[in-house]
Write an enzyme that holds these catalytic residues in place. Structure first.
Site, PDB file in Angstrom:
ATOM      1  N   ASP A 341      -0.568  -6.133  -7.853  1.00  0.00           N
ATOM      2  CA  ASP A 341      -0.391  -4.867  -8.549  1.00  0.00           C
ATOM      3  C   ASP A 341       0.975  -4.276  -8.177  1.00  0.00           C
ATOM      4  O   ASP A 341       1.499  -4.554  -7.094  1.00  0.00           O
ATOM      5  CB  ASP A 341      -1.535  -3.937  -8.119  1.00  0.00           C
ATOM      6  N   ASP A 343       2.415  -0.529  -8.749  1.00  0.00           N
ATOM      7  CA  ASP A 343       2.471   0.810  -8.159  1.00  0.00           C
ATOM      8  C   ASP A 343       1.372   1.004  -7.123  1.00  0.00           C
ATOM      9  O   ASP A 343       0.188   0.872  -7.439  1.00  0.00           O
ATOM     10  CB  ASP A 343       2.343   1.878  -9.262  1.00  0.00           C
TER      11      ASP A 343
END
Ligand SMILES: [Zn+2]
Length: 522
Positions: A341, A343
């Site tokens: 992922d 952020d």
């Protein structure tokens, strides 16, 4: 209060497997619930492999109405909040009606459409896969359905001998529920021999008791042939999971291979993919030829009315062999990946990042990715960017931000193999981006795209992220997950217990810790 969900699908093997996406979706939509699966005794083992199933109840092959009534009384003590009948026959109706739960859902069989295909050869403009019909039942209540391919939980791939050794095994499953659906057994043998000669493949011949002993593979050297007769389904699943590919008829075993992540070539004769039962794995292939009388029945039961079963006899050994060779020569299930992922995992979490200058690496993140890459993992960044659908920023902003992240990582000596993002959201405001897509995590669209482009084996790969959606994506794709405590990770950690947990789930302080944990395991 714990919600109780009952799912009914009494048989057969393939149909039980095809319910797995709907079951997983139900469980994802109702975290913390308890899901009971009701099926026939001989499918209990496979139902236990469906992610999200907490308990399996079985009924004997033949059951009188008194015993069935007794079973319902016993089930009724649970007070099911939701009953989902994916079978839709008399017995499931009986159970469903007597249980009288507040919310009852019955699978629409689309009898008319299927009748038109079989008897009038009127094919609908779009195929209606049975999985989508099951899922439609769930999305009717406004619930998302990220899982769209069958999935069965297999043991840790590092423990599976076949998967670990990357042995070159081809599974041949020449059986089927009806005689009509069987491609001639000699042709299966010919394909097996040809694959052995050309690629040195070992052959695992998976048969039911009725099909046993009718093959002729004596010409294969010792050690390159194993025959599994009437083996338990979990054993067959393990062998299949470690195979390069399987070759089967339109049968339950074709779906089993698909659901454990091994591509299958399924031979279709009297039946037809338009009827909604084709295997649906990423790399699955249907081998079939055009014949005016196809399909002649829904499940292949009707005896052939022609002088020969042309739908089968005109499908040559070479037709199937060519497809197998193509699968052998394309990169399938060869690489391992970290789906990371963006952020809150690689970069510091900020609310809807759209300005490249806001991207700031979490300390140790780049070095961790470098270690993983050096250990042989592909690095794929997967990011939900619903800010686009919500009108906060445009695609160009996402591209610029990703480019900035890439250059920061490059400066640290590691570059992602792919950077993917989903700009969609079901309730966005920008047209063209506001719909229930197949790529917004926890849906596995981005992981699947990467699997196709880079030959990634999703079962041996990890998702690393700070959100529940990251963890859930790992369940849907059949891989493992590590939750990190950076970003929203601490909030997510508190919600983990009610989830469908993917294999090998762990919680680590940050990306560096996650990579350490993964490298320790492999
Ligand atoms: Zn999307």
């Amino acid at each position: 209060m714990t919600r109780h969900i009952l799912v009914i699908r009494l048989g057969s093997l393939g149909d039980v497997i095809l319910t797995s996406p709907a079951v997983l979706n139900l469980k994802i939509a109702h975290p913390g619930s308890k899901l009971v699966f009701l099926t026939k005794e001989r499918f209990g083992e496979v139902a236990r492999m469906i992610p999200g199933v907490d308990e399996v109840r079985t009924i004997p092959e033949r059951i009188g109405s008194t015993d069935l009534y007794r079973l319902v009384l016993d089930l009724d003590r649970t007070n099911f909040d939701i009953v989902v009948d994916l079978h839709g026959n008399f017995r499931s109706w009986f159970v469903r009606t007597l249980l009288g739960s507040s919310q009852s859902n019955v699978y629409p069989k689309r009898r008319l459409e299927r009748w038109l295909i079989v008897h009038r050869k009127q094919f609908p403009r779009e195929d209606q896969h049975t999985i989508d019909l099951y899922n439609a039942l769930i999305s009717r209540n406004g619930l998302p359905t990220p899982s769209r391919r069958p999935i069965l939980m297999i043991a840790d791939p590092n423990q599976n001998h076949f998967m670990r050794s990357r042995e070159n095994v081809v599974v041949i499953a020449p059986g089927a529920a009806h005689e009509n659906k069987k491609w001639p057994i000699e042709r299966f043998s010919e394909v097996a021999r040809a694959l052995h000669r050309r690629f040195g493949s070992k052959i695992a011949w998976v048969v039911t008791r009725d099909d046993a002993g009718i093959h002729n593979l004596d010409s294969l050297p010792e050690g390159s042939f194993v025959e599994l007769v009437d083996a338990p389904i979990p054993t067959v699943a393990e062998v299949m999971a470690g195979a390069r590919l399987s070759i089967a008829n339109d049968s339950g075993l074709a779906h089993l291979s698909s659901a454990v992540g091994t591509p299958v070539i399924a031979v279709f004769g009297p039946t037809h993919p338009a009827l909604g039962f084709a295997p649906r794995g990423l790399f699955d292939v249907v081998a079939e030829i055009d014949e005016y009388c196809r399909p002649c029945s829904l499940h292949g039961k009707t005896p052939c009315f022609r002088t020969e079963r042309f739908c089968m006899t005109r499908l040559s050994t070479n037709d199937v062999l060519e497809r197998a060779v193509r699968l052998f020569e394309s990169p399938v299930n060869v690489e391992r990946a970290l789906f990371v992922d963006r952020d809150g995992t690689i970069a510091v979490e900020r609310h809807y990042v759209s300005n490249p200058d806001e991207i700031e690496l979490i300390p140790g993140a780049a070095q961790a990715l470098r270690r993983a890459r050096d250990a042989g993992f592909k690095i794929v960044v997967v990011s939900n960017q619903s800010g686009v659908a919500r009108g906060h920023f445009g695609i160009d902003a996402v591209e610029r931000t990703n480019a900035r992240l890439r250059s920061l990582l490059r400066n640290e000596g590691v570059e992602p193999d792919l950077m993917l993002y989903c700009p969609h959201h079901p309730h966005g405001s920008i047209s063209g981006y506001s719909f229930a897509c197949a790529c917004r995590k926890p849906a596995p669209g981005m992981a699947e795209q990467a699997a196709i482009e880079l030959g990634i084996d999703l079962r041996r790969s990890y998702v690393i992220g700070d959100k529940i959606d990251d963890v859930t994506m790992a369940s849907v794709m059949g891989g493992s997950a590590i939750l990190v405590r950076t970003g929203y990770g601490s909030d997510s950690e508190a919600r983990l217990s009610g989830l469908v947990q993917p294999r090998g789930l762990a919680v680590c302080d940050n990306l560096a810790g996650a990579v350490d944990e993964i490298l320790k395991r492999s």
